[in-house]
Enzyme design. Structure first.
Site, PDB file in Angstrom:
ATOM      1  N   GLU B 209      -4.282 -11.289   5.962  1.00 14.59           N
ATOM      2  CA  GLU B 209      -5.488 -10.849   5.268  1.00 14.59           C
ATOM      3  C   GLU B 209      -5.913 -11.944   4.312  1.00 14.59           C
ATOM      4  OE1 GLU B 209      -3.871  -7.219   3.637  1.00 14.59           O
ATOM      5  OE2 GLU B 209      -3.517  -8.127   1.688  1.00 14.59           O
ATOM      6  N   HIS B 247      -4.997  -4.699  -2.498  1.00 19.93           N
ATOM      7  CA  HIS B 247      -3.770  -5.465  -2.681  1.00 19.93           C
ATOM      8  C   HIS B 247      -3.988  -6.497  -3.784  1.00 19.93           C
ATOM      9  CE1 HIS B 247      -2.222  -4.725   1.678  1.00 19.93           C
ATOM     10  NE2 HIS B 247      -1.825  -3.774   0.853  1.00 19.93           N
TER      11      HIS B 247
END
Lengths: 376, 288
Positions: B209, B247
């Site tokens: 990511e 995150h």
């Protein structure tokens, strides 16, 4: 959590890093009286939580009252990086004989604290890193020891400072690392650190980012939080344990898990739609959290479709279904609901939805296709 | 062989009496994981699903030496829990806990690096070697044994991919969640290296990511040292810059961490990059 320059320089001062005198002003009149109080040429600086202030015309040198008045007027009308300017910092203008870049930060790759310094101060450091990476020095620092004096000296001499200036630099650099540790910052940056007309080192700009995960142990820093950093909805979400970021489209998204939430945005865009938000409802969300998330999404008037994408692991599908059903009453007629629900307690969740007259997809892509069609 | 854990792995659970700790201890046991002990200060002498609880890690080690510890304790005390496990020489430590202050993790990493133990996470779903052992929080039923190694920074996105693999009849040797924090104990490179060296693993799936440079470093490593087929996916192509996407590690900052940079790094070394997560199954299936 990002700090304004005037907040950051106050922390620098507390750690004995010299900064020019400065006064915060939130109107033209206050700016003028700050100018008189400082009694000499000043710099009028926009206080926004964004870089690129200089390029946007948010930093202006002013030698007299008329210049301060016009600078303050202009800057208070600016919008920089999406933030409208509400406050100014008026500081003593300094004579600059040298500009240095200096920062202490958490180096992700090394998993350690790093100190970075460059003789190319005053420029965008990202640019320097691209154009001439050899001009950026980096030293890793042991948490317990902090920055050893010798390491700071090496940097100081390498930057071309003389021995008297190196002594000042040594203490500034060590204190910068101490500051990072004491306030749990992920970045403390001075750009530029200058050598002034008298040959002394001073920080004339400052940027500090604090680690959100550590704010629980710093109640003393809580009052530095700037409401404009997050929207009202983002704050409401965070208080409920939800990650929410407003975007520009009309498909409101609710997902469990950050990676999957990002992937959903990508798939929506790939199918020609535009997401209205990023939303990670969090691991193990219960029906209350799901209802809160629904309400946050619905508070955005541009939302035409709500797309729920849940892959239950620690999160249970029946809890999600209950939360969705409880929020149904707040959904107006012109907003459509598309649900994809799989994973832990999937059967229970699906039968709850079915009873409430909601059908669900098992494939994320199918759900996205339907949402995009309904939203266009 | 699977990597890191198998049917013989003896597991200690730090924080075993808490909500998450006890719930997942039970699920791990149901999967067949050999949970031998738990640790919670002040709860020594109790038992959770038949697992004896100790006040300290050293007591648990004296009872029976674990091969692996899994951490479920709250963020404010998680770094200390890991330091305790490092001090006791537990060779594999898996930290599920999310939200640990990053400076704490730098202190932990100093201890981890100095002692030679392996840390996975923090902020990760753990790992599973299907049919053998699970040390983590992932839903068991979506996995099946087979030839593909999976490594990922994310939890539910990994479930999505694993489900697609299993639906396509492609099983997994081991699925490793390395965690979504900016500083993590085990990198993509290290996980991919283990899969490359594992005889049973015939293909590798890397789910990355935005944020950081772990994927780029992994691509470079794959280009030089990996001859097994690799398929990648990068989440966050449409994420705005400078925003933390859930995150703590998922943030595009200046020129680093963008999805485009990661995708081209993979493609340059011949890794096929799926555009949507479920396409990974077809891509890896073609290469096996």
């Amino acid at each position: 959590m990002k700090l304004h320059e005037h907040q950051a320089r106050k922390l620098l001062s507390e750690f004995s890093i010299p900064v020019p005198r400065g006064i915060v002003a939130s109107s033209v009149d206050e700016a003028i009286s700050a100018f008189h109080e400082l009694g000499g040429p000043v710099v009028v600086k926009a206080q926004v939580l964004s870089g690129g202030r200089g390029k946007a015309g948010g930093v202006v040198l002013a030698n007299n009252e008329a210049a301060v008045e016009s600078a303050a007027k202009n800057i208070l009308r600016l919008e920089i990086g999406g933030y409208s300017v509400k406050r100014l910092l008026i500081t003593d203008a300094c004579e600059i004989s040298k500009e240095i870049y200096l920062s202490a930060l958490i180096d992700r790759n090394a998993g350690a604290i790093a100190v970075m310094a460059s003789s190319k101060g005053g420029m965008d450091i990202e640019e320097v890193a691209l154009q001439s990476p050899e001009l950026i020095m980096r030293r890793h620092v042991d948490y317990a020891t902090g920055l050893p004096q010798f390491m700071a000296r090496e940097l100081g001499f390498e930057l071309g400072l003389d021995w008297d200036q190196v002594k000042e630099f040594q203490s500034i650099a060590s204190n910068l690392v101490e500051l990072l540790k004491q306030v749990d910052a992920s970045l403390v940056e001075i750009n530029p650190l200058i050598v002034d007309g008298e040959g002394h080192c001073r920080a004339i700009d400052a940027k500090i980012d604090l680690d959100d995960n550590a704010m629980g142990r710093h109640p003393e820093l809580e009052n530095l939080r700037n409401p404009e950093e997050y929207t009202r909805e983002e704050i409401e979400a965070r208080n409920a344990g939800i990650s929410y970021i407003k975007l520009d489209g009309n498909i409101g998204c609710m997902v469990n898990g950050a990676g999957l939430a990002m992937a959903l945005l990508d798939v929506i865009k790939g199918e020609g739609g535009e997401p209205a938000n990023f939303l990670d409802v969090g691991g193990g969300a219960d029906s209350v959290q799901v209802r809160t998330a629904m309400n946050i999404i619905l508070s955005d008037p541009t939302v035409r479709v709500i797309l729920i994408n849940i892959f239950g692991g620690i999160t249970r599908c029946d809890e999600v279904a209950n939360g969705v059903i409880e929020a149904l009453g707040s959904i107006s007629k012109d907003v459509d609901l598309v649900v994809r629900l799989v994973g832990t307690n999937e059967d229970e969740g699906l039968s709850l939805l079915k009873t409430a007259g909601i059908s669900a997809h098992s494939s994320m892509v199918e759900a996205v296709k339907q949402a995009v069609e309904l939203a266009s | 062989m699977s990597i890191l854990i198998n049917e013989n792995t003896k597991v200690m659970v730090q924080g075993i009496t808490g909500n998450q700790g006890s719930f997942h201890t039970n699920l791990m046991q149901q999967y067949g994981t050999n949970v031998i002990s738990g640790v919670v200060p002040g709860k020594g002498g109790e038992s959770v699903f038949g697992v004896p609880v100790f006040d300290t890690v050293i007591q648990a080690v004296e009872f029976d030496r674990p091969d692996c510890a899994v951490v479920f304790v709250p963020a404010a005390v998680a770094a200390d829990a890991i330091l305790e496990e490092v001090a006791c020489g537990i060779p594999l430590i898996i930290c599920i806990t999310e939200g640990i202050p990053v400076l704490d993790v730098t202190r932990v990493m100093q201890a981890v690096n100095a002692s030679g133990v392996r840390l996975i996470g923090p902020n990760c779903p753990g790992l599973i070697s299907p049919g053998r052992s699970k040390v983590g929080i992932m839903p068991s039923h979506i996995h099946m044994p087979g030839p593909v190694g999976v490594v990922s920074r994310s939890g539910t996105l990994t479930y999505e991919v694993v489900q697609a693999l299993t639906d396509a009849g492609i099983g997994q040797t081991t699925c490793v969640g390395i965690g979504g924090d900016p500083i993590i104990g085990t990198s993509f490179v290290e996980a991919v290296k283990m899969f490359q060296e594992d005889d049973e693993t015939r293909g590798i799936v890397v789910i990355g990511e935005i944020g950081g440079e772990g994927e780029e470093q992994c691509a470079e490593y794959i280009g030089k040292y990996v001859d097994k087929p690799v398929v990648g996916f990068i989440s966050g192509r449409s994420a705005p810059a400078e925003k933390r996407m859930g995150h703590a590690g998922a943030i595009v900052s200046g020129s680093t961490g963008s999805a485009d940079a990661k995708i081209s790094a993979f493609e340059e070394v011949g890794v096929s990059v799926a555009r949507i997560p479920t396409d990974i199954a077809a891509l890896i299936s073609d290469l096996l």
